[in-house]
Motif scaffolding. Structure first.
Motif, PDB file in Angstrom:
ATOM      1  N   THR A  87       0.870  -1.184   0.000  1.00 44.22           N
ATOM      2  CA  THR A  87       0.000   0.000   0.000  1.00 44.22           C
ATOM      3  C   THR A  87       0.908   1.236   0.000  1.00 44.22           C
ATOM      4  O   THR A  87       0.996   1.942   1.010  1.00 44.22           O
ATOM      5  CB  THR A  87      -0.932   0.014   1.230  1.00 44.22           C
ATOM      6  OG1 THR A  87      -0.142  -0.210   2.409  1.00 44.22           O
ATOM      7  CG2 THR A  87      -2.010  -1.039   1.135  1.00 44.22           C
ATOM      8  N   PRO A  88       1.603   1.470  -1.113  1.00 46.93           N
ATOM      9  CA  PRO A  88       2.553   2.592  -1.152  1.00 46.93           C
ATOM     10  C   PRO A  88       1.820   3.939  -1.094  1.00 46.93           C
ATOM     11  O   PRO A  88       0.595   3.971  -1.150  1.00 46.93           O
ATOM     12  CB  PRO A  88       3.236   2.423  -2.511  1.00 46.93           C
ATOM     13  CG  PRO A  88       2.306   1.612  -3.333  1.00 46.93           C
ATOM     14  CD  PRO A  88       1.509   0.774  -2.404  1.00 46.93           C
ATOM     15  N   CYS A  89       2.590   5.023  -0.977  1.00 46.14           N
ATOM     16  CA  CYS A  89       1.887   6.311  -1.025  1.00 46.14           C
ATOM     17  C   CYS A  89       2.112   6.961  -2.382  1.00 46.14           C
ATOM     18  O   CYS A  89       3.115   6.723  -3.050  1.00 46.14           O
ATOM     19  CB  CYS A  89       2.260   7.220   0.141  1.00 46.14           C
ATOM     20  SG  CYS A  89       3.965   7.591   0.328  1.00 46.14           S
ATOM     21  N   ARG A  90       1.136   7.755  -2.773  1.00 40.67           N
ATOM     22  CA  ARG A  90       1.234   8.484  -4.036  1.00 40.67           C
ATOM     23  C   ARG A  90       2.099   9.728  -3.827  1.00 40.67           C
ATOM     24  O   ARG A  90       2.479  10.043  -2.696  1.00 40.67           O
ATOM     25  CB  ARG A  90      -0.165   8.926  -4.481  1.00 40.67           C
ATOM     26  CG  ARG A  90      -1.141   7.793  -4.698  1.00 40.67           C
ATOM     27  CD  ARG A  90      -2.312   8.368  -5.510  1.00 40.67           C
ATOM     28  NE  ARG A  90      -3.457   7.476  -5.508  1.00 40.67           N
ATOM     29  CZ  ARG A  90      -4.525   7.637  -4.727  1.00 40.67           C
ATOM     30  NH1 ARG A  90      -4.602   8.651  -3.883  1.00 40.67           N
ATOM     31  NH2 ARG A  90      -5.525   6.792  -4.800  1.00 40.67           N
ATOM     32  N   ALA A  91       2.335  10.463  -4.928  1.00 40.85           N
ATOM     33  CA  ALA A  91       3.190  11.648  -4.837  1.00 40.85           C
ATOM     34  C   ALA A  91       2.648  12.647  -3.808  1.00 40.85           C
ATOM     35  O   ALA A  91       3.418  13.321  -3.124  1.00 40.85           O
ATOM     36  CB  ALA A  91       3.293  12.303  -6.211  1.00 40.85           C
ATOM     37  N   ASP A  92       1.320  12.725  -3.643  1.00 39.07           N
ATOM     38  CA  ASP A  92       0.754  13.688  -2.677  1.00 39.07           C
ATOM     39  C   ASP A  92       0.700  13.120  -1.260  1.00 39.07           C
ATOM     40  O   ASP A  92       0.158  13.752  -0.354  1.00 39.07           O
ATOM     41  CB  ASP A  92      -0.648  14.131  -3.120  1.00 39.07           C
ATOM     42  CG  ASP A  92      -1.671  12.991  -3.071  1.00 39.07           C
ATOM     43  OD1 ASP A  92      -1.276  11.838  -2.764  1.00 39.07           O
ATOM     44  OD2 ASP A  92      -2.862  13.237  -3.336  1.00 39.07           O
ATOM     45  N   SER A  94      -0.967  10.539  -0.169  1.00 37.89           N
ATOM     46  CA  SER A  94      -2.138   9.702   0.118  1.00 37.89           C
ATOM     47  C   SER A  94      -1.855   8.257  -0.286  1.00 37.89           C
ATOM     48  O   SER A  94      -0.958   7.972  -1.077  1.00 37.89           O
ATOM     49  CB  SER A  94      -3.372  10.240  -0.612  1.00 37.89           C
ATOM     50  OG  SER A  94      -3.175  10.139  -2.004  1.00 37.89           O
ATOM     51  N   ILE A  95      -2.658   7.353   0.258  1.00 39.81           N
ATOM     52  CA  ILE A  95      -2.394   5.927   0.061  1.00 39.81           C
ATOM     53  C   ILE A  95      -2.835   5.467  -1.335  1.00 39.81           C
ATOM     54  O   ILE A  95      -3.879   5.883  -1.839  1.00 39.81           O
ATOM     55  CB  ILE A  95      -3.098   5.115   1.177  1.00 39.81           C
ATOM     56  CG1 ILE A  95      -2.671   3.652   1.180  1.00 39.81           C
ATOM     57  CG2 ILE A  95      -4.621   5.221   1.059  1.00 39.81           C
ATOM     58  CD1 ILE A  95      -3.097   2.901   2.444  1.00 39.81           C
ATOM     59  N   THR A 125      -1.502  -2.504   5.620  1.00 39.56           N
ATOM     60  CA  THR A 125      -1.868  -1.281   6.332  1.00 39.56           C
ATOM     61  C   THR A 125      -2.715  -0.411   5.407  1.00 39.56           C
ATOM     62  O   THR A 125      -2.256  -0.013   4.329  1.00 39.56           O
ATOM     63  CB  THR A 125      -0.581  -0.526   6.745  1.00 39.56           C
ATOM     64  OG1 THR A 125       0.218  -1.421   7.535  1.00 39.56           O
ATOM     65  CG2 THR A 125      -0.893   0.718   7.541  1.00 39.56           C
ATOM     66  N   VAL A 126      -3.946  -0.139   5.827  1.00 42.04           N
ATOM     67  CA  VAL A 126      -4.859   0.655   4.979  1.00 42.04           C
ATOM     68  C   VAL A 126      -5.549   1.709   5.835  1.00 42.04           C
ATOM     69  O   VAL A 126      -5.839   1.476   7.004  1.00 42.04           O
ATOM     70  CB  VAL A 126      -5.917  -0.256   4.296  1.00 42.04           C
ATOM     71  CG1 VAL A 126      -5.275  -1.172   3.266  1.00 42.04           C
ATOM     72  CG2 VAL A 126      -6.709  -1.076   5.309  1.00 42.04           C
ATOM     73  N   VAL A 127      -5.830   2.859   5.235  1.00 42.64           N
ATOM     74  CA  VAL A 127      -6.430   3.956   6.013  1.00 42.64           C
ATOM     75  C   VAL A 127      -7.857   3.597   6.434  1.00 42.64           C
ATOM     76  O   VAL A 127      -8.534   2.818   5.738  1.00 42.64           O
ATOM     77  CB  VAL A 127      -6.410   5.301   5.235  1.00 42.64           C
ATOM     78  CG1 VAL A 127      -5.001   5.829   5.119  1.00 42.64           C
ATOM     79  CG2 VAL A 127      -7.052   5.174   3.865  1.00 42.64           C
ATOM     80  N   ALA A 277       0.368   8.989   4.886  1.00 45.17           N
ATOM     81  CA  ALA A 277      -1.003   8.577   4.546  1.00 45.17           C
ATOM     82  C   ALA A 277      -1.994   9.076   5.599  1.00 45.17           C
ATOM     83  O   ALA A 277      -3.109   9.488   5.260  1.00 45.17           O
ATOM     84  CB  ALA A 277      -1.083   7.058   4.430  1.00 45.17           C
ATOM     85  N   LEU A 278      -1.567   9.092   6.870  1.00 46.57           N
ATOM     86  CA  LEU A 278      -2.479   9.566   7.922  1.00 46.57           C
ATOM     87  C   LEU A 278      -2.675  11.080   7.819  1.00 46.57           C
ATOM     88  O   LEU A 278      -3.776  11.587   8.055  1.00 46.57           O
ATOM     89  CB  LEU A 278      -1.954   9.164   9.309  1.00 46.57           C
ATOM     90  CG  LEU A 278      -2.910   9.387  10.479  1.00 46.57           C
ATOM     91  CD1 LEU A 278      -4.267   8.696  10.256  1.00 46.57           C
ATOM     92  CD2 LEU A 278      -2.304   8.888  11.783  1.00 46.57           C
ATOM     93  N   VAL A 279      -1.590  11.785   7.447  1.00 48.97           N
ATOM     94  CA  VAL A 279      -1.723  13.236   7.213  1.00 48.97           C
ATOM     95  C   VAL A 279      -2.778  13.470   6.122  1.00 48.97           C
ATOM     96  O   VAL A 279      -3.703  14.278   6.287  1.00 48.97           O
ATOM     97  CB  VAL A 279      -0.360  13.856   6.784  1.00 48.97           C
ATOM     98  CG1 VAL A 279      -0.548  15.242   6.175  1.00 48.97           C
ATOM     99  CG2 VAL A 279       0.595  13.919   7.971  1.00 48.97           C
ATOM    100  N   ALA A 280      -2.654  12.726   5.025  1.00 46.86           N
ATOM    101  CA  ALA A 280      -3.600  12.917   3.907  1.00 46.86           C
ATOM    102  C   ALA A 280      -5.019  12.567   4.344  1.00 46.86           C
ATOM    103  O   ALA A 280      -5.973  13.268   3.989  1.00 46.86           O
ATOM    104  CB  ALA A 280      -3.172  12.065   2.713  1.00 46.86           C
ATOM    105  N   LYS A 281      -5.161  11.496   5.111  1.00 47.98           N
ATOM    106  CA  LYS A 281      -6.502  11.081   5.554  1.00 47.98           C
ATOM    107  C   LYS A 281      -7.092  12.131   6.503  1.00 47.98           C
ATOM    108  O   LYS A 281      -8.274  12.484   6.400  1.00 47.98           O
ATOM    109  CB  LYS A 281      -6.413   9.713   6.256  1.00 47.98           C
ATOM    110  CG  LYS A 281      -7.750   9.120   6.613  1.00 47.98           C
ATOM    111  CD  LYS A 281      -8.512   8.671   5.377  1.00 47.98           C
ATOM    112  CE  LYS A 281      -9.964   8.366   5.652  1.00 47.98           C
ATOM    113  NZ  LYS A 281     -10.725   8.085   4.425  1.00 47.98           N
TER     114      LYS A 281
END
Ligand code: NAD
Length: 442
Positions: A87-92, A94-95, A125-127, A277-281
């Motif tokens: 579950t990698p993160c994208r450029a921004d 987010s997951i 690991t998923v949001v 990912a948690l920041v983005a969520k």
């Protein structure tokens, strides 16, 4: 119980597969790369962990582990499937849930053909909300069946620490087992699988289980960034962070065993991407994650402390031979994903240094990362030979040996991890470290 591990050649997947097989479960290790599955079939682990290959070979020998690329066959013959894909993160930040979606579709198509009850368990690991809002709808769409009524769903986060993954999986006494369940039947099935494990277990909702994983990782990452900030202040104020840490731990409210580890920052496949990912969520749900952002900000700058310390003592690094010891993000693994060593080495190269690197396990991964920009040493003593300075980035035990450094041209050691006691160095060295009241001359 028969189990299917999807993503079985990855770090989590292979660990889960060999450990469940070693507990006597017939375990399908499902990968998508025929070449990697072939390696596993021959008893070669796709990731390095102490004891991994022994358990792998034993499980192959007694027929409990079945490496395969055939997901359908594995799920049809199993009671539980674990989704362990990346579950990698994208450029921004987010997951990226594309691997989860793809695998959910495939499992769904198989469930359509399956007569027996089956529990699909998300181990990746998923949001929060992913299992409810993505996995279940996709499984229902492709199986044409109802979750809860026709098949079960759980979310069982992985808490293993790389470098002690097998130990953490088989003896989770310290880390516990969390099972998020769609309904009681799903959870009961999962707990039957874990009934011989000596650990505290917790049953909860799918979303809460997902959040627990992020909360744990972010909490630990925050402790590291806190330690690094305090260590940086220690250095400038003439205090020694190791002593400060000891004094902090005397306070029962802080206590021992916290993650107050100063160094060149956290890396690996989890902490950086999970905090991002948690920041983005959080932002998606209109919460400003100030502390999480600060955790990342401190971490981003921390590897450069090593370069600052090196320049403070060596001066210009251009055309100097600099040895870098330790490349994996922590000892005991060959994993270099987001390792601080990458930033340290790249910063040295930007300064024009000639960089010679060594790691007991991660040299193969290092070659993929640095190509021909650095020199690879097959032993630590070759990396430091004739060097103008040596930077210890990962605390492998062998770097604590003082005589290792004797063949250096300029006797300067910068210790990012307090891996080496300067008292072990021969006379004539300059030693400095992150969070250290130094530099000192030996
Ligand atoms: P990884 O990249 O090592 O492994 C993922 C594996 O999934 C790869 O081998 C990939 O080939 C495989 N895969 C992808 N799509 C597939 C498909 N359709 N069929 C079969 N296999 C497929 O990642 P990892 O480090 O094992 O992490 C996996 C998950 O577990 C992530 O969500 C991660 O955040 C989480 N996690 C990792 C750790 C850790 O220490 N590595 C710890 C806890 C949780």
């Amino acid at each position: 119980m028969n189990i299917a591990i999807i993503g079985g050649t990855g770090y989590v997947g292979l660990t889960t597969a060999v450990c469940l097989a070693s507990k006597g479960n017939l375990t399908y290790c499902v990968g998508r790369s025929e070449e990697k599955i072939e390696r596993v079939r021959h008893g070669f682990a796709t990731v390095y962990e102490d004891n991994m290959e022994k358990i792998l070979k034993d499980s192959l020998r007694n027929g409990k582990l079945k490496p395969t690329t055939n997901l359908e066959e594995a799920v049809l013959d199993s009671s539980v499937s674990f989704i362990c894909v990346g579950t990698p993160c994208r450029a921004d930040g987010s997951i990226d849930l594309s691997q989860i979606r793809e695998v959910s579709e495939k499992i769904g198509l198989t469930l359509e053909k399956k007569k027996d009850y089956h529990v699909v368990t998300v181990r990746s690991t998923v949001v929060p909300g992913t299992t409810d809002d993505l996995v279940i709808p996709v499984l229902e769409k492709f199986s044409k069946k109802r979750a809860g009524a026709d098949f079960g769903v759980c979310m069982n986060p992985e808490f293993l620490r790389e470098g002690q993954a097998i130990e953490d999986f088989l003896f989770p006494k310290e880390i516990g087992i969390v099972v998020g369940e769609l309904d009681k039947r799903s959870g009961d099935t999962m707990l039957r699988l874990y009934k011989t494990f000596d650990a505290r277990t917790m049953r909860t909702t799918l979303r809460t289980a997902e959040m627990i994983k992020y909360a744990r990782n972010s909490y630990l990452a925050k402790d590291i960034s806190f330690a690094n900030e305090i260590a940086n202040v220690c250095e400038k104020c003439g205090a020694d962070f190791l002593e400060v840490k000891k004094g902090m731990e005397m306070d029962a409210r802080i206590g021992k065993g916290r993650f107050l580890e100063a160094g060149p920052g956290f890396g690996g496949s989890c902490f950086p991407k999970d905090v991002r990912a948690l920041v983005a969520k959080a932002e998606e749900v209109d919460v400003e994650p100030r502390l999480l952002k600060a955790t990342l900000e401190v971490n981003k700058l921390q590897p450069t402390r090593m370069i600052e310390l090196a320049k403070q003592i060596v001066g210009q690094l251009k055309d100097k031979k600099i040895a870098v010891l330790g490349l994996s993000f922590k000892p005991g693994t060959d994993d270099m994903r987001e390792a601080p060593s990458i930033k340290v080495v790249n910063a040295l190269l930007d300064e024009g240094a000639n960089v010679s690197v060594y790691d007991p396990r991660a040299l193969e991964n290092a070659r993929e990362t640095f190509g021909n920009k650095v020199t690879y040493a097959t032993q630590a003593k070759y990396a430091v030979n004739n060097a103008n300075a040596c930077l210890i980035v990962t605390e492998w035990a062998e770097f604590a040996e003082g005589k290792l450094y004797n063949a250096m041209r300029q006797k300067i050691v910068i210790d990012g991890r307090r891996a080496l006691n300067p008292l072990n160095l021969a006379p004539g060295f300059v030693y400095h470290a992150i969070g250290f009241n130094g530099p000192v001359k030996t």
